[in-house]
Design a protein around this motif. Sequence first.
Motif, PDB file in Angstrom:
ATOM      1  N   GLN A 371      -2.461  -8.969  -0.807  1.00  8.44           N
ATOM      2  CA  GLN A 371      -1.869  -8.662  -2.105  1.00  8.44           C
ATOM      3  C   GLN A 371      -2.922  -8.104  -3.059  1.00  8.44           C
ATOM      4  O   GLN A 371      -2.643  -7.199  -3.858  1.00  8.44           O
ATOM      5  N   TRP A 372      -4.110  -8.640  -2.977  1.00  8.91           N
ATOM      6  CA  TRP A 372      -5.226  -8.124  -3.772  1.00  8.91           C
ATOM      7  C   TRP A 372      -5.479  -6.653  -3.423  1.00  8.91           C
ATOM      8  O   TRP A 372      -5.687  -5.809  -4.288  1.00  8.91           O
ATOM      9  N   VAL A 373      -5.459  -6.350  -2.110  1.00  8.78           N
ATOM     10  CA  VAL A 373      -5.684  -4.975  -1.658  1.00  8.78           C
ATOM     11  C   VAL A 373      -4.562  -4.060  -2.149  1.00  8.78           C
ATOM     12  O   VAL A 373      -4.813  -2.942  -2.628  1.00  8.78           O
ATOM     13  N   ARG A 374      -3.319  -4.503  -2.038  1.00 12.07           N
ATOM     14  CA  ARG A 374      -2.195  -3.664  -2.459  1.00 12.07           C
ATOM     15  C   ARG A 374      -2.264  -3.324  -3.947  1.00 12.07           C
ATOM     16  O   ARG A 374      -1.895  -2.229  -4.371  1.00 12.07           O
ATOM     17  N   ASP A 376      -5.015  -3.289  -6.133  1.00 11.66           N
ATOM     18  CA  ASP A 376      -6.171  -2.698  -6.807  1.00 11.66           C
ATOM     19  C   ASP A 376      -6.981  -1.705  -5.974  1.00 11.66           C
ATOM     20  O   ASP A 376      -7.974  -1.180  -6.483  1.00 11.66           O
ATOM     21  N   PHE A 377      -6.617  -1.446  -4.722  1.00 13.74           N
ATOM     22  CA  PHE A 377      -7.513  -0.666  -3.856  1.00 13.74           C
ATOM     23  C   PHE A 377      -6.881   0.657  -3.450  1.00 13.74           C
ATOM     24  O   PHE A 377      -5.653   0.804  -3.411  1.00 13.74           O
ATOM     25  N   GLN A 378      -7.771   1.605  -3.152  1.00 12.83           N
ATOM     26  CA  GLN A 378      -7.353   2.944  -2.761  1.00 12.83           C
ATOM     27  C   GLN A 378      -8.009   3.329  -1.437  1.00 12.83           C
ATOM     28  O   GLN A 378      -9.182   3.018  -1.201  1.00 12.83           O
ATOM     29  N   TYR A 379      -7.217   4.031  -0.591  1.00 12.93           N
ATOM     30  CA  TYR A 379      -7.752   4.543   0.666  1.00 12.93           C
ATOM     31  C   TYR A 379      -8.198   5.986   0.449  1.00 12.93           C
ATOM     32  O   TYR A 379      -7.443   6.823  -0.041  1.00 12.93           O
ATOM     33  N   THR A 380      -9.443   6.292   0.819  1.00 14.22           N
ATOM     34  CA  THR A 380      -9.962   7.639   0.672  1.00 14.22           C
ATOM     35  C   THR A 380     -11.131   7.844   1.627  1.00 14.22           C
ATOM     36  O   THR A 380     -11.910   6.917   1.893  1.00 14.22           O
ATOM     37  N   LEU A 381     -11.245   9.079   2.144  1.00 13.10           N
ATOM     38  CA  LEU A 381     -12.408   9.427   2.963  1.00 13.10           C
ATOM     39  C   LEU A 381     -13.625   9.717   2.097  1.00 13.10           C
ATOM     40  O   LEU A 381     -14.747   9.740   2.599  1.00 13.10           O
ATOM     41  N   SER A 382     -13.386   9.961   0.803  1.00 15.74           N
ATOM     42  CA  SER A 382     -14.491  10.248  -0.118  1.00 15.74           C
ATOM     43  C   SER A 382     -14.936   8.972  -0.819  1.00 15.74           C
ATOM     44  O   SER A 382     -15.046   8.918  -2.044  1.00 15.74           O
ATOM     45  N   ALA A 383     -15.173   7.949  -0.026  1.00 12.27           N
ATOM     46  CA  ALA A 383     -15.551   6.655  -0.600  1.00 12.27           C
ATOM     47  C   ALA A 383     -16.962   6.722  -1.182  1.00 12.27           C
ATOM     48  O   ALA A 383     -17.867   7.281  -0.566  1.00 12.27           O
ATOM     49  N   GLN A 404     -13.274   0.955   7.805  1.00 12.14           N
ATOM     50  CA  GLN A 404     -14.456   0.104   7.960  1.00 12.14           C
ATOM     51  C   GLN A 404     -14.673  -0.799   6.755  1.00 12.14           C
ATOM     52  O   GLN A 404     -15.032  -1.969   6.895  1.00 12.14           O
ATOM     53  N   HIS A 405     -14.486  -0.242   5.557  1.00 11.37           N
ATOM     54  CA  HIS A 405     -14.683  -1.036   4.349  1.00 11.37           C
ATOM     55  C   HIS A 405     -13.715  -2.210   4.299  1.00 11.37           C
ATOM     56  O   HIS A 405     -14.105  -3.358   4.037  1.00 11.37           O
ATOM     57  N   PHE A 406     -12.437  -1.928   4.577  1.00  9.87           N
ATOM     58  CA  PHE A 406     -11.419  -2.972   4.464  1.00  9.87           C
ATOM     59  C   PHE A 406     -11.593  -4.056   5.530  1.00  9.87           C
ATOM     60  O   PHE A 406     -11.542  -5.250   5.224  1.00  9.87           O
ATOM     61  N   SER A 407     -11.790  -3.656   6.781  1.00  7.91           N
ATOM     62  CA  SER A 407     -11.904  -4.653   7.848  1.00  7.91           C
ATOM     63  C   SER A 407     -13.171  -5.478   7.696  1.00  7.91           C
ATOM     64  O   SER A 407     -13.160  -6.703   7.886  1.00  7.91           O
ATOM     65  N   ALA A 467      -2.448  -2.441   4.446  1.00  7.47           N
ATOM     66  CA  ALA A 467      -1.861  -3.064   3.266  1.00  7.47           C
ATOM     67  C   ALA A 467      -1.996  -2.201   2.017  1.00  7.47           C
ATOM     68  O   ALA A 467      -1.390  -2.508   0.983  1.00  7.47           O
ATOM     69  N   VAL A 468      -2.792  -1.132   2.090  1.00  8.39           N
ATOM     70  CA  VAL A 468      -2.962  -0.284   0.911  1.00  8.39           C
ATOM     71  C   VAL A 468      -1.622   0.336   0.543  1.00  8.39           C
ATOM     72  O   VAL A 468      -0.900   0.861   1.394  1.00  8.39           O
ATOM     73  N   ALA A 469      -1.262   0.262  -0.710  1.00 10.08           N
ATOM     74  CA  ALA A 469       0.006   0.817  -1.177  1.00 10.08           C
ATOM     75  C   ALA A 469       0.037   2.322  -0.932  1.00 10.08           C
ATOM     76  O   ALA A 469      -0.973   3.008  -1.122  1.00 10.08           O
ATOM     77  N   PRO A 470       1.165   2.876  -0.507  1.00 15.41           N
ATOM     78  CA  PRO A 470       1.234   4.314  -0.197  1.00 15.41           C
ATOM     79  C   PRO A 470       0.778   5.203  -1.348  1.00 15.41           C
ATOM     80  O   PRO A 470       0.155   6.237  -1.120  1.00 15.41           O
TER      81      PRO A 470
END
Length: 648
Positions: A371-374, A376-383, A404-407, A467-470
């Motif tokens: 739920q924390w991930v959903r 406040d977090f964003q998926y991006t290759l430009s991390a 890698q960051h999330f796992s 879990a990252v929100a779309p």
Amino acid sequence: MIESLPRPLRGACLTAAAACALPLLIQMPVWLIPVLIAVGALGAWSQKKWPTPLRVLVMIMIGGLVFAAFGFRIGRDTASAGLLAMLVLKPAETFSTRDARSLLGFSLFAPFTAFLQDQGPLTLALCVPAMLLMLMAWSLLVQDGAGLQLATLPRQLKQSGFALLIAAPMALAGFWLFPRLASPLWGLPQLSAKRMGLGDRMTPNEWLDVLVDDSPALRARFLGPAPPREQMYWRGPVLSRFDGEAWTRTSATAFAAPPVLRPDAATVRYEVMLEPTESRDLVLLDVPLGAPAESHLTRELSAVRDEPVNNLIRYVGESSPSARFEGSLNAIEMSSLLSLPTGRDPRLRARAVQWHAQTPDPLQLTERFLQWVRADFQYTLSAPPVGYHASDDFMFETRQGFCQHFSSAYVVFMRAAGIPARVVTGYAGGHYNRVGDYWLVYRKDAHAWAEIWIEGRGWVRVDPTAAVAPENILDTIDDLQAQQGLGPDMLQPMFDMSDMLRRGWNELVLGFDSVRQRNLLRPLGIRDAEAWQLVLAFAVGAALALGLTLWLLLREHKDRSDPLVQAWRAFAKRLGRAGIRKAPNEAPLSYGERVAALLPANADTVRRLSGRYCEWRYAGTELSATERQALIRELRRFRVGRTPPEQR
């Protein structure tokens, strides 16, 4: 005295050498290709041999670029690039017949080396015309370029093509029937670096090259109903050791027996064609129930092969996505799976302890983390980059990353909460090829997820990235391709057809191993051919191939003259066997008169036949179809007994 090389002949030799270099050239790093082309083109354009100091300087420069391109490591790919670099320097010193022979001989190594790197249909398609041009260049070189004209090139190409054609039957017999060993007599040198893909180490940002690599990793065909795409987790290496920077494998359980599994009713069987990886890891659908032949399952349920995967291999796997684990972790495993480096990520570890005290159930604690991930977090290759406290920086500062960051952060969190956890690497999902009815998994589908241990249930898969929100998924490789006009719907049918053809090539050619060769004799009632049976089959196949080759040679030299001319030659040949041989410079009428004098009983017939033939052959007398066939028939039917020596 050194014999100079005529310019047209030099051009033919350089063209053949360039064709031989092309299959190897396209396998070089992209930035190195124009450098090699430029050096070769300058050498071909030169009108005289480069001075020795210049050649040495260019050789040192090209050699340095080759080593830099492959990370200053020695391996099969580095050596192949070195051979190509030396080949592109040869035109600068090819100005004599001796130089041309050296160039052509050296060029033959390039196609062979190309097949050491890739055995695909494109390599073969480029090597065949290269060999055609090479045979033509050798033929012209032997003749010192005599008759080298534009008008004669089709005939010379035809002769070279025929030379390749007569070699094909024996080559095919050798490929299909020559007894194959399960492993080669010599060791194939390794690449200077493993092929892009899964490995024994994972840190943030290390997989960026993999995530944009759209080359195939594996192809899978399900032997029954396929599971949903979201359940396709292709399991690879499991990483349990963490030093604060990287996740790596542990050797503590390398030789321990795999855990006992209790599969559910929904078991899945499938066939995998795995591309070369230069590592010993196989990829199986999670959760694997066993290991393929010539491999074993580790304690972490990773399939490890006895030998590195240097070539395309095929194997069958069986998995149960909802299998349950029996037994429990021992003290060594528990300690390893809870271990964290001291002094790292204090904020995330403190929150894990706090939340665990409030939510002791592992699954509920996991849901709270997700739920924390959903939120406040964003998926991006430009991390953005992370620092010394990598998980703290990601979870509390940047909040942007990829799998890698999330796992990694999730496993650190769960271990800090006292729950055994580990990172699993592999591939997720895949592309369904509708044309070929199989699943294609690209290297860009590489993924990392996590597993936690729950007493009484065993290992449970958790994918924090999913879990990252779309709406928070910013950029992926598919997004980048769409921006370039390469959307999945535009050219996908063509790509599917192309990949299906490649898969067929892999099955027919690259997947033909010693096991499949032994099964070739099954139609003859031999279920598992022994070595002597394969040797006998090869001998028979080679004999048939040689017979076909001989037939092609005889057909090539078959008399294609007019049937009436052939009938006259047969007439003269029979008379020769009877003792009245025709001189090469003897005219048909003169020969007929001599035969008539020696054979008085047949004199009128011989004079009539030779006269009618000469009128048609040399006087331009037209013969009707009936007259023509009658003359041919009479010439072929004429017979005479052997003439005594005193009458010849």
